[in-house]
Design a protein around this motif. Structure first.
Motif, mmCIF file in Angstrom:
data_model
loop_
_atom_site.group_PDB
_atom_site.id
_atom_site.type_symbol
_atom_site.label_atom_id
_atom_site.label_comp_id
_atom_site.label_asym_id
_atom_site.label_seq_id
_atom_site.Cartn_x
_atom_site.Cartn_y
_atom_site.Cartn_z
ATOM 1 N N CYS A 1 100.786 57.362 104.514
ATOM 2 C CA CYS A 1 101.530 57.654 105.735
ATOM 3 C C CYS A 1 101.798 59.144 105.902
ATOM 4 C CB CYS A 1 102.832 56.857 105.748
ATOM 5 S SG CYS A 1 102.545 55.083 105.934
ATOM 6 N N GLU B 1 97.598 56.713 109.671
ATOM 7 C CA GLU B 1 98.415 55.705 110.335
ATOM 8 C C GLU B 1 98.665 54.488 109.461
ATOM 9 O OE1 GLU B 1 96.736 54.671 114.074
ATOM 10 O OE2 GLU B 1 96.538 56.753 114.748
ATOM 11 N N PHE B 2 98.016 54.448 108.278
ATOM 12 C CA PHE B 2 98.125 53.291 107.411
ATOM 13 C C PHE B 2 98.367 53.725 105.965
ATOM 14 C CE2 PHE B 2 95.469 52.024 110.947
ATOM 15 C CZ PHE B 2 95.916 50.746 111.262
ATOM 16 N N GLU B 3 99.040 52.870 105.212
ATOM 17 C CA GLU B 3 99.050 52.989 103.759
ATOM 18 C C GLU B 3 98.003 52.017 103.234
ATOM 19 O OE1 GLU B 3 102.660 53.022 100.854
ATOM 20 O OE2 GLU B 3 101.876 50.977 100.905
ATOM 21 N N VAL B 4 97.031 52.525 102.488
ATOM 22 C CA VAL B 4 95.891 51.708 102.066
ATOM 23 C C VAL B 4 95.902 51.545 100.556
ATOM 24 C CG1 VAL B 4 93.370 51.527 102.037
ATOM 25 C CG2 VAL B 4 94.533 52.478 104.042
ATOM 26 N N ALA C 1 95.733 47.208 104.189
ATOM 27 C CA ALA C 1 96.159 48.328 105.039
ATOM 28 C C ALA C 1 97.448 47.947 105.752
ATOM 29 C CB ALA C 1 95.067 48.669 106.053
ATOM 30 N N THR C 2 98.504 48.705 105.492
ATOM 31 C CA THR C 2 99.806 48.457 106.116
ATOM 32 C C THR C 2 100.079 49.551 107.138
ATOM 33 O OG1 THR C 2 100.609 47.571 104.016
ATOM 34 C CG2 THR C 2 102.247 48.038 105.708
ATOM 35 N N PRO C 3 100.257 49.213 108.424
ATOM 36 C CA PRO C 3 100.615 50.242 109.405
ATOM 37 C C PRO C 3 101.902 50.950 108.987
ATOM 38 C CG PRO C 3 100.055 48.169 110.486
ATOM 39 C CD PRO C 3 100.162 47.871 109.025
ATOM 40 N N CYS C 4 101.967 52.245 109.208
ATOM 41 C CA CYS C 4 103.092 53.031 108.696
ATOM 42 C C CYS C 4 104.436 52.612 109.284
ATOM 43 C CB CYS C 4 102.837 54.515 108.931
ATOM 44 S SG CYS C 4 101.523 55.174 107.861
ATOM 45 N N THR D 1 95.742 44.331 108.282
ATOM 46 C CA THR D 1 94.928 44.962 109.308
ATOM 47 C C THR D 1 93.511 45.040 108.768
ATOM 48 O OG1 THR D 1 96.771 46.289 110.145
ATOM 49 C CG2 THR D 1 94.549 47.014 110.701
ATOM 50 N N MET E 1 90.245 46.607 108.561
ATOM 51 C CA MET E 1 89.784 47.953 108.877
ATOM 52 C C MET E 1 88.265 48.002 109.041
ATOM 53 S SD MET E 1 92.663 49.496 108.896
ATOM 54 C CE MET E 1 92.470 51.261 108.738
ATOM 55 N N ARG F 1 97.443 47.885 118.351
ATOM 56 C CA ARG F 1 98.354 48.216 117.259
ATOM 57 C C ARG F 1 99.069 46.955 116.800
ATOM 58 N NH1 ARG F 1 102.561 51.541 119.398
ATOM 59 N NH2 ARG F 1 103.111 52.125 117.267
#
Length: 436
Positions: free
Chosen positions: A60, A64-67, A85-88, A284, A286, A306
């Motif tokens: 983040c 836009e993501f924590e992967v 993948a977690t959206p920030c 998510t 990717m 989103r």
């Protein structure tokens, strides 16, 4: 609009009910792969597709993501990295990590003075997620947590978890009573007695192991059983020590993965149970990568949207579709299908009339996609294409379509299908996403 009940983890029942009143679809008696009108898709909503998000090393701080890397998988000679993948907006450490909440450490729990917000404790809550909202203060509920606690007294409040994980506050237990609600039991529970707070632990075959007997409202569930972290009347939050707050939902074999070969990410949501069964963030998917699925009942959203615009219960969304596919992978097998809400006749007719009257826009082709399911029964064996699910523009609506030898009918009148099967040791399945 009244939301119908659903029955989590029962795919046949949930597939028929969970999206009963969500969005739109079609009514057709045609067989798989047939067409009844023009296949010219509706116009694009701009045509300027943003480039795929950067995945390698994404955090983040730079994306836009924590992967998180889970492993690798191979399909037809090509290797894919398997990631979550977690959206920030949902990364707890990103949202709450810089806030200086005073934290007390006790023998079996922590106490964070976070003024009703869900706190972040490094190394303890890394599998817990933040849930955006106007009043919930990061908790996995739509209610105003501070207002409810002040009205009802100290409450355990539900939290959410990151992609690929199951909720750490309960386990499923079959007691042969035939009651699906009784199958969800807390593994730990905070109990407040006057000014004293205790953390109790449960496991079968404890005779006093609590059962879920509440209603569908989080308030009822929390008062009846007490899933989640305790939020006290002074805004302090009690968090357990030494117990998994999120449980892994996959095994190291990675028997089933989803590979996104499309140009854009696909946000997948899940319903929360015990909880209010609204839509919450799952994985998510990717572009260019493989993914595992989160546990629970999953709903695949529009490509390129989103997560925050998809992971919510809302029957007033623009356009006439929101979640076109359901289900996904598990350690034991695969199960994907056309979403019931996307194909429900009454809603399809209502939304189609609104579209023809110019009141709403049709969903552009760029937001939809096709799903192909492949299976390998031996590690070095041939890869078999089981079938394909997609949607086709018919002049004024998107109609569900399917091809393949392994289709299973969901509803013949609507031409909706699923593809599912069990996987044993050494067997593999690949759910592949492609642009329409």
């Amino acid at each position: 609009m009244t939301r119908p009940p659903t029955y989590p983890f029962d795919h046949a029942r949930a597939g028929a009910l969970a999206l009963l009143v969500v969005l739109t679809g079609c009514s057709s008696s045609e067989g798989p792969g047939t067409s009844s009108g023009s296949t010219t898709p509706p116009p694009s909503n701009g045509g300027n597709e943003p480039p795929p998000p950067v995945v390698e090393g994404a955090t983040c701080d730079n994306g836009e993501f924590e992967v998180r890397l889970i492993g690798t998988t191979e399909l037809d000679g090509e290797t894919y990295k398997v990631v979550t993948a977690t959206p920030c907006e949902y990364v707890l450490s990103h949202i709450q990590g810089k806030k200086n909440f005073p934290i007390e450490e006790h023998e079996t729990f922590y106490v964070a003075d976070s003024h009703f917000e869900i706190p972040y404790i490094p190394g303890v809550m890394d599998d817990v997620a933040y849930t955006p909202g106007e009043k919930n203060k990061g908790w996995a509920t739509g209610m105003d947590v501070e207002a409810e606690v002040k009205k009802l007294g100290a409450l355990p409040v539900l939290y959410h978890v990151i992609p690929g994980y199951e909720y750490g506050y309960f386990t499923e237990y079959d007691d042969d009573l035939g009651d699906i609600f009784g199958a969800f039991r807390p593994t730990w529970r905070f109990v407040k007695n006057g000014g004293d707070v205790n953390l109790l632990f449960f496991s079968p075959p404890d005779t006093e192991w609590p059962r879920h007997r509440g209603g569908w409202n989080p308030r009822e569930i929390n008062q009846e059983i007490g899933f989640g972290f305790l939020v006290d009347t002074d805004g302090k939050v009690y968090v357990p020590k030494g117990v998994p707050l999120g449980r892994r939902g996959w095994d190291d074999e990675l028997r089933c993965v989803v590979i996104n070969k499309a140009k854009q990410p696909v946000p997948v949501t899940r319903t929360q149970f015990p909880g209010d069964e609204s839509y919450y963030m799952a994985e998510t998917l990717m572009p260019g990568y493989a993914s595992i699925s989160s546990p629970g009942h999953l709903y695949w959203g529009h490509k390129g949207k989103r997560m925050i615009d998809v992971a919510k219960w809302d029957d007033t969304l623009p356009g006439n579709f929101d979640k076109p596919f359901i289900w996904g992978c598990s350690p034991d097998g695969y199960n994907v299908g056309h979403a019931e809400g996307f194909t429900w006749p009454e809603l399809r007719e209502k939304k189609r009339d609104e579209y023809l009257a110019g009141l709403i826009d049709a969903i552009p082709k760029e937001n939809l996609y096709r799903i192909k399911v492949y299976r390998k029964d031996e590690p070095n064996g041939a890869t078999e294409l089981l079938g394909e699910l997609f949607y086709e523009w018919d002049g004024d609506e998107w109609l569900p379509r399917a091809t393949g030898e392994k289709l299973i009918t969901i509803d013949e009148a609507r031409s909706t299908y699923r593809i599912s099967g069990h996987l044993g040791e050494g067997q593999r399945a690949f759910i592949v996403i492609e642009d329409l």
